[in-house]
Design a protein around this motif. Structure first.
Motif, PDB file in Angstrom:
ATOM      1  N   VAL A 163      25.945  67.658  63.097  1.00 26.67           N
ATOM      2  CA  VAL A 163      25.610  66.541  63.999  1.00 26.67           C
ATOM      3  C   VAL A 163      26.176  65.074  63.350  1.00 26.67           C
ATOM      4  CG1 VAL A 163      23.878  67.794  65.074  1.00 26.67           C
ATOM      5  CG2 VAL A 163      23.362  66.132  63.178  1.00 26.67           C
ATOM      6  N   GLN A 164      26.424  64.919  62.155  1.00 19.70           N
ATOM      7  CA  GLN A 164      26.509  63.859  61.556  1.00 19.70           C
ATOM      8  C   GLN A 164      28.138  64.156  60.895  1.00 19.70           C
ATOM      9  OE1 GLN A 164      23.308  62.569  58.720  1.00 19.70           O
ATOM     10  NE2 GLN A 164      22.917  61.081  60.512  1.00 19.70           N
ATOM     11  N   ALA A 165      28.152  64.585  59.700  1.00 22.38           N
ATOM     12  CA  ALA A 165      29.600  64.677  59.276  1.00 22.38           C
ATOM     13  C   ALA A 165      30.565  65.074  60.133  1.00 22.38           C
ATOM     14  CB  ALA A 165      29.252  65.618  57.905  1.00 22.38           C
ATOM     15  N   ALA A 166      30.433  66.219  60.537  1.00 20.13           N
ATOM     16  CA  ALA A 166      31.671  66.732  61.600  1.00 20.13           C
ATOM     17  C   ALA A 166      31.977  66.074  62.668  1.00 20.13           C
ATOM     18  CB  ALA A 166      31.322  67.947  62.061  1.00 20.13           C
ATOM     19  N   ALA A 167      30.743  65.501  63.302  1.00 18.29           N
ATOM     20  CA  ALA A 167      30.901  64.686  64.759  1.00 18.29           C
ATOM     21  C   ALA A 167      31.559  63.273  64.299  1.00 18.29           C
ATOM     22  CB  ALA A 167      29.426  64.439  64.976  1.00 18.29           C
ATOM     23  N   HIS A 168      31.297  62.902  63.115  1.00 16.63           N
ATOM     24  CA  HIS A 168      31.784  61.403  62.733  1.00 16.63           C
ATOM     25  C   HIS A 168      33.229  61.614  62.401  1.00 16.63           C
ATOM     26  CE1 HIS A 168      27.377  60.123  61.228  1.00 16.63           C
ATOM     27  NE2 HIS A 168      27.450  60.268  62.691  1.00 16.63           N
ATOM     28  N   THR A 169      33.347  62.557  61.639  1.00 17.96           N
ATOM     29  CA  THR A 169      35.020  62.967  61.220  1.00 17.96           C
ATOM     30  C   THR A 169      35.806  63.003  62.512  1.00 17.96           C
ATOM     31  OG1 THR A 169      34.171  64.054  59.127  1.00 17.96           O
ATOM     32  CG2 THR A 169      36.402  64.411  60.033  1.00 17.96           C
ATOM     33  N   ALA A 170      35.157  63.702  63.508  1.00 19.21           N
ATOM     34  CA  ALA A 170      35.958  64.050  64.821  1.00 19.21           C
ATOM     35  C   ALA A 170      36.291  62.824  65.501  1.00 19.21           C
ATOM     36  CB  ALA A 170      35.190  65.108  65.528  1.00 19.21           C
ATOM     37  N   VAL A 171      35.349  62.061  65.671  1.00 14.12           N
ATOM     38  CA  VAL A 171      35.335  60.765  66.168  1.00 14.12           C
ATOM     39  C   VAL A 171      36.336  59.778  65.575  1.00 14.12           C
ATOM     40  CG1 VAL A 171      34.238  58.682  67.048  1.00 14.12           C
ATOM     41  CG2 VAL A 171      33.199  60.977  67.465  1.00 14.12           C
ATOM     42  N   LEU A 172      36.111  59.576  64.362  1.00 11.48           N
ATOM     43  CA  LEU A 172      36.917  58.835  63.544  1.00 11.48           C
ATOM     44  C   LEU A 172      38.595  59.349  63.531  1.00 11.48           C
ATOM     45  CD1 LEU A 172      34.648  57.523  60.779  1.00 11.48           C
ATOM     46  CD2 LEU A 172      35.284  56.253  62.662  1.00 11.48           C
TER      47      LEU A 172
END
Length: 243
Positions: A163-172
């Motif tokens: 919910v944080q590391a993967a999600a942020h990586t995908a968006v950025l």
């Protein structure tokens, strides 16, 4: 209830304000930036104390960046007489540190799953050593409209990989990989992603960097993107149906 909040940023102010309003707490702030502690005290209605204070408090709440959580807990948890709590965002290291430094008092790790400006919201809770003070803190958070749910250290930190590391990586990664296009070309999917990029990049880069450092997930997204990029039509269809 007399509370020391270590860390005078947005999350520290949120905790202090919540406890002031819903637990009748008096609040003190300390911060490596004394002007931040002064500003938070003025905004919340508390006081600032020096970083080397030896004053005792009913509750010590750590609201510091994840990389310095252990050091802050080791320094300030001994000042607590009833409970020590952290809202740092990770749980394994803070819980281990609180257990080692404050074995004889109540201990709780909280992770508000929202930015303070978006409160109230969901709050993950790990109670390492419960009691009446921890219960009072939980009641104050609930009274402020937050939805508390109990979890474990392992379940929480594993969930943060998604919910944080993967999600942020995908968006950025989407932001890095794409070009600006006229708004009229956007589909509902691309427009939604563009909105997410704006949300993520409107935050504090240091917070996002700390999350990437604390939790796995970025490599998983990178590997998944490569798998999609390399897939022939049949393999792509299999992946799509799998999802």
């Amino acid at each position: 209830m007399n509370v020391l909040v270590v860390g005078a940023g947005a999350m520290g102010r949120w905790v202090a304000g919540t406890l002031r309003d819903h637990a009748d707490a008096t609040v003190a702030f300390t911060d490596t930036d004394p002007s931040a502690a002064d500003a938070a005290a003025g905004a919340v209605g508390g006081r600032a104390v020096e970083t080397d204070t030896d004053e005792r408090f009913d509750v010590v709440c750590l609201a510091v960046p994840m990389p310095v959580a252990r050091v802050a807990i080791e320094e300030y948890a001994p000042l607590a007489t009833e409970a020590v709590v952290d809202v740092t965002g990770s749980m394994r290291e803070p819980v281990e540190a609180m257990r080692a430094v404050a074995p004889g008092i109540e201990r709780m790790s909280l992770h508000p799953l929202f930015a303070p400006d978006n409160a109230p919201g969901n709050v993950a809770v790990v109670i390492d050593a419960g009691g009446p003070t921890v219960q009072r803190l939980r009641e104050a958070l609930s009274a402020a409209g937050n939805a508390l749910f109990e979890t474990t250290v392992e379940e929480h930190d594993t969930a943060m990989e998604t919910v944080q590391a993967a999600a942020h990586t995908a968006v950025l990664a989407f932001a890095l990989a794409t070009e600006d296009v006229p708004e009229s070309f956007h589909t509902p999917i691309s427009a939604g992603l563009a909105d997410l990029v704006e949300t993520v990049t409107g935050g504090d880069s240091r917070v996002y960097a700390d999350i990437q450092r604390a939790f796995d997930g970025a490599d998983t997204v990178a590997n998944a993107a490569r798998r999609l990029a390399d897939a022939d039509p049949d393999e792509f269809a299999r992946i799509y149906e799998e999802l």
